[in-house]
Design a protein around this motif. Structure first.
Motif, PDB file in Angstrom:
ATOM      1  N   GLY A  23      11.368 -49.057 -58.988  1.00 44.31           N
ATOM      2  CA  GLY A  23      10.763 -50.137 -59.102  1.00 44.31           C
ATOM      3  C   GLY A  23      12.068 -51.407 -58.530  1.00 44.31           C
ATOM      4  O   GLY A  23      12.250 -51.362 -57.406  1.00 44.31           O
ATOM      5  N   LEU A  24      12.086 -52.107 -59.349  1.00 42.12           N
ATOM      6  CA  LEU A  24      12.917 -53.702 -58.653  1.00 42.12           C
ATOM      7  C   LEU A  24      14.144 -52.610 -58.577  1.00 42.12           C
ATOM      8  O   LEU A  24      14.980 -53.236 -57.714  1.00 42.12           O
ATOM      9  N   VAL A  25      15.265 -52.238 -58.984  1.00 46.66           N
ATOM     10  CA  VAL A  25      16.337 -52.250 -59.118  1.00 46.66           C
ATOM     11  C   VAL A  25      16.451 -51.323 -58.031  1.00 46.66           C
ATOM     12  O   VAL A  25      17.300 -51.070 -56.987  1.00 46.66           O
ATOM     13  N   GLY A  26      15.953 -49.889 -58.427  1.00 43.16           N
ATOM     14  CA  GLY A  26      16.456 -48.611 -57.286  1.00 43.16           C
ATOM     15  C   GLY A  26      16.109 -49.529 -56.001  1.00 43.16           C
ATOM     16  O   GLY A  26      16.047 -48.518 -54.997  1.00 43.16           O
ATOM     17  N   ALA A  27      14.684 -49.275 -55.126  1.00 38.21           N
ATOM     18  CA  ALA A  27      14.243 -50.156 -54.694  1.00 38.21           C
ATOM     19  C   ALA A  27      15.408 -50.649 -54.071  1.00 38.21           C
ATOM     20  O   ALA A  27      15.215 -50.742 -53.072  1.00 38.21           O
ATOM     21  N   LEU A  28      15.699 -51.885 -54.007  1.00 38.59           N
ATOM     22  CA  LEU A  28      17.220 -52.602 -53.629  1.00 38.59           C
ATOM     23  C   LEU A  28      18.308 -52.105 -53.823  1.00 38.59           C
ATOM     24  O   LEU A  28      19.329 -51.995 -52.663  1.00 38.59           O
ATOM     25  N   ASN A  29      18.761 -50.825 -54.724  1.00 40.65           N
ATOM     26  CA  ASN A  29      19.646 -50.253 -54.194  1.00 40.65           C
ATOM     27  C   ASN A  29      19.798 -49.460 -53.808  1.00 40.65           C
ATOM     28  O   ASN A  29      20.869 -48.874 -52.543  1.00 40.65           O
ATOM     29  N   ALA A  30      18.964 -48.656 -53.207  1.00 42.00           N
ATOM     30  CA  ALA A  30      18.514 -47.775 -52.062  1.00 42.00           C
ATOM     31  C   ALA A  30      19.154 -48.750 -51.120  1.00 42.00           C
ATOM     32  O   ALA A  30      19.845 -48.243 -49.604  1.00 42.00           O
ATOM     33  N   SER A  31      18.641 -50.055 -50.780  1.00 43.69           N
ATOM     34  CA  SER A  31      19.360 -50.830 -49.334  1.00 43.69           C
ATOM     35  C   SER A  31      20.612 -50.706 -49.550  1.00 43.69           C
ATOM     36  O   SER A  31      21.003 -50.733 -47.741  1.00 43.69           O
ATOM     37  N   PHE A  32      21.605 -51.041 -50.655  1.00 43.18           N
ATOM     38  CA  PHE A  32      22.469 -51.360 -50.414  1.00 43.18           C
ATOM     39  C   PHE A  32      23.736 -49.899 -50.076  1.00 43.18           C
ATOM     40  O   PHE A  32      24.278 -50.054 -49.470  1.00 43.18           O
ATOM     41  N   LEU A  33      23.218 -48.230 -50.302  1.00 42.12           N
ATOM     42  CA  LEU A  33      23.800 -47.985 -50.470  1.00 42.12           C
ATOM     43  C   LEU A  33      23.311 -47.273 -48.771  1.00 42.12           C
ATOM     44  O   LEU A  33      24.112 -46.274 -48.859  1.00 42.12           O
ATOM     45  N   ALA A  34      22.110 -47.014 -48.484  1.00 42.43           N
ATOM     46  CA  ALA A  34      22.498 -46.798 -46.555  1.00 42.43           C
ATOM     47  C   ALA A  34      22.841 -47.387 -46.106  1.00 42.43           C
ATOM     48  O   ALA A  34      23.659 -47.116 -44.862  1.00 42.43           O
ATOM     49  N   LYS A  35      22.989 -49.227 -46.585  1.00 41.73           N
ATOM     50  CA  LYS A  35      23.838 -50.049 -45.483  1.00 41.73           C
ATOM     51  C   LYS A  35      25.170 -48.996 -45.136  1.00 41.73           C
ATOM     52  O   LYS A  35      26.020 -49.377 -44.497  1.00 41.73           O
ATOM     53  N   ARG A  36      25.688 -48.349 -46.759  1.00 41.43           N
ATOM     54  CA  ARG A  36      27.285 -47.872 -46.482  1.00 41.43           C
ATOM     55  C   ARG A  36      27.074 -46.705 -45.594  1.00 41.43           C
ATOM     56  O   ARG A  36      27.897 -46.324 -45.857  1.00 41.43           O
ATOM     57  N   GLY A  37      25.965 -46.091 -45.399  1.00 32.16           N
ATOM     58  CA  GLY A  37      26.085 -44.797 -44.569  1.00 32.16           C
ATOM     59  C   GLY A  37      25.596 -43.697 -45.261  1.00 32.16           C
ATOM     60  O   GLY A  37      25.536 -42.810 -44.240  1.00 32.16           O
ATOM     61  N   PHE A  38      25.427 -43.781 -46.671  1.00 32.40           N
ATOM     62  CA  PHE A  38      24.906 -42.533 -47.685  1.00 32.40           C
ATOM     63  C   PHE A  38      23.594 -41.856 -46.760  1.00 32.40           C
ATOM     64  O   PHE A  38      23.096 -42.965 -46.345  1.00 32.40           O
ATOM     65  N   GLN A  39      23.675 -41.270 -46.969  1.00 36.59           N
ATOM     66  CA  GLN A  39      22.008 -39.751 -46.712  1.00 36.59           C
ATOM     67  C   GLN A  39      21.806 -40.249 -48.860  1.00 36.59           C
ATOM     68  O   GLN A  39      21.515 -39.275 -49.455  1.00 36.59           O
ATOM     69  N   VAL A  40      20.297 -40.919 -48.432  1.00 31.34           N
ATOM     70  CA  VAL A  40      19.834 -41.853 -49.403  1.00 31.34           C
ATOM     71  C   VAL A  40      18.668 -41.337 -49.458  1.00 31.34           C
ATOM     72  O   VAL A  40      17.291 -41.060 -49.140  1.00 31.34           O
ATOM     73  N   GLN A  41      18.481 -40.431 -50.689  1.00 33.95           N
ATOM     74  CA  GLN A  41      16.903 -40.036 -51.409  1.00 33.95           C
ATOM     75  C   GLN A  41      16.470 -40.992 -52.236  1.00 33.95           C
ATOM     76  O   GLN A  41      17.446 -40.861 -53.529  1.00 33.95           O
ATOM     77  N   LEU A  42      15.482 -41.102 -52.571  1.00 36.75           N
ATOM     78  CA  LEU A  42      15.291 -41.824 -53.354  1.00 36.75           C
ATOM     79  C   LEU A  42      13.967 -41.300 -54.587  1.00 36.75           C
ATOM     80  O   LEU A  42      13.026 -40.921 -53.438  1.00 36.75           O
TER      81      LEU A  42
END
Ligand code: FAD
Length: 391
Positions: A23-42
């Motif tokens: 949703g709104l918060v998860g989709a935004l958060n994925a970018s925040f976490l990706a920017k840090r270099g984590f392997q992000v799975q939404l």
């Protein structure tokens, strides 16, 4: 496509972070976490809304304020979203007689923005997807997860059950969070959920001769004691009108004629603008939706899981700050990640410590205004002032 399965944490690689809820918060958060270099799975239980014909959300449009904009700025999305938003410099109060009185939000330069929820959500998903270290998985519904093993159980798109590992699980799965269920089994977890007696429906005010039917750069409010209507502008020159009213009042209106009569009595100026036929039909398009306030604390479990957005704190919408507070969660978390060098056990502890009091304050303010609004029905001036505080 199936999500990458990482069965063991790999010490040389960045951690696997699962964002549950797109949703709104998860989709935004994925970018925040990706920017840090984590392997992000939404993981999102719905299909990809960018391909869906009909997108159902909690409201068609919403008010984006400074808090939310700050978070968008951090991931380079502010301009993109603001350019598709409509500034609302003031509220416009509609009296029963049809008189309109503008009340500015603050200084002339201050305003909030009316944005389309579906578009905002789509843009945020696309922004997250642009990171090579992010994968979006649609049709994945979380049913359970394990604190000890980090394994999450999903109902996958073809009805199969899938077990997927994450070092960190970020619960952004909304007011009825499945991630949060695990917290409830834990000692010293505080939780409360309150439904208010009001429900809401959304109606459309179409353009007239290709133009907005009422002045566009305002948040329009029709305050009517125990109920009220608001209207926020859209880019297609329509307004989305939201009627908030106790369920017991909604229950009294069962026919198109009754709906029309109700509108003619309380919102006479809106009737010709919304259209008699449309009103009679659209009033019953969807049943009135409930509104829930959820409070919880702490927001984390060890170094394994953290809740953000409505999953941590759903608020009643009389403050227009639910999404904005959820966006702020992401920015605050990001700052704490810097501060504690991504040491997850320290970060998660600090996040709860910092964020719980602030989010509880917003939930309290929203509920306080809702209750005040209802309990002072006899004082017209007080009520009027209260409505203005709310928006
Ligand atoms: P949600 O938007 O609820 O998203 C949660 C996502 O998780 C959904 O996509 C859902 O499909 C997914 N999901 C759920 N369960 C699972 C599962 N088990 N597995 C995988 N995925 C799952 N806020 C404002 O700031 N301004 C406003 O003007 C405003 N107006 C509002 C008006 C109304 C009528 C309402 C009801 C709310 C309003 N809000 C407003 C609040 C705002 O809608 C919420 O705060 C916001 O949607 C929270 O975002 P979220 O991502 O945390 O949760």
């Amino acid at each position: 496509s199936t999500p990458a399965k990482t069965m063991d944490p790999q010490p040389t690689k960045k951690k696997v972070v699962a964002v549950v809820g797109g949703g709104l918060v998860g989709a935004l958060n994925a970018s925040f976490l990706a920017k840090r270099g984590f392997q992000v799975q939404l993981f999102e239980s719905r299909e990809d809304i960018r391909q869906a014909k009909i997108v159902r959300g909690r409201s068609i449009n919403l008010a984006l304020s400074l808090r939310g904009r700050e978070a968008l700025k951090h991931i380079g999305m502010e301009e993109k979203i603001v350019s598709k938003g409509i500034p609302m410099h003031a509220r416009m109060i509609h009296s029963i007689s049809g008189k309109q009185s503008p009340i500015p939000y603050g200084k002339k330069s201050q305003y909030i923005l009316s944005v389309d929820r579906a578009n905002l959500n789509k843009e945020l998903l696309t922004a997250a997807e642009a990171y090579p270290n992010t994968k979006l998985n649609f049709g994945y519904k979380l049913s359970d997860w394990s604190f000890d093993s980090g394994m999450m159980t999903f109902q996958g798109p073809n009805g199969t059950e899938e077990e997927i590992y994450a070092d960190l699980i970020v619960g952004c799965d909304g007011a009825f969070s499945a991630v949060r269920k695990q917290f409830l089994r834990q000692s010293r977890f505080n939780y409360s959920q309150t439904y208010i007696p009001h429900g809401y429906i959304e109606l459309t005010m179409p353009p007239i001769n290709g133009q907005f039917a009422i002045a566009p750069n305002f948040l329009h409010i029709w305050p009517r004691n125990t109920f009220m209507m608001i209207a926020l502008p859209n880019m297609d020159k329509t307004f989305t009108c939201t009627l908030f009213m106790p369920f017991e009042e909604f229950d009294k209106i069962t026919t198109g004629a009754q709906a029309l009569e109700f509108f003619q009595k309380y919102f006479p100026d809106a009737v010709p603008l919304m259209g008699v036929a449309a009103l009679k039909r659209d009033f019953f398009q969807l049943p009135a939706q409930a509104m829930v306030s959820v409070k919880s604390s702490p927001y984390h479990m060890g170094d394994r899981c953290v809740l953000m957005g409505d999953a941590a704190h759903a608020v009643v919408p009389f403050y227009g700050q639910g999404m904005n507070a959820g966006f702020e969660d992401c920015i605050v978390f990001d700052g704490i990640m810097d501060q504690f060098n991504e040491d997850l056990s320290a970060v998660l502890l600090e996040y709860s410590k910092i964020r719980v009091p602030d989010d509880h304050a917003i939930a309290d303010l929203a509920m306080y205004n809702y209750i005040e609004m209802r309990s002072h029905v006899n004082s017209r001036w007080f009520l009027f002032r209260k409505f203005l505080d709310n928006f």
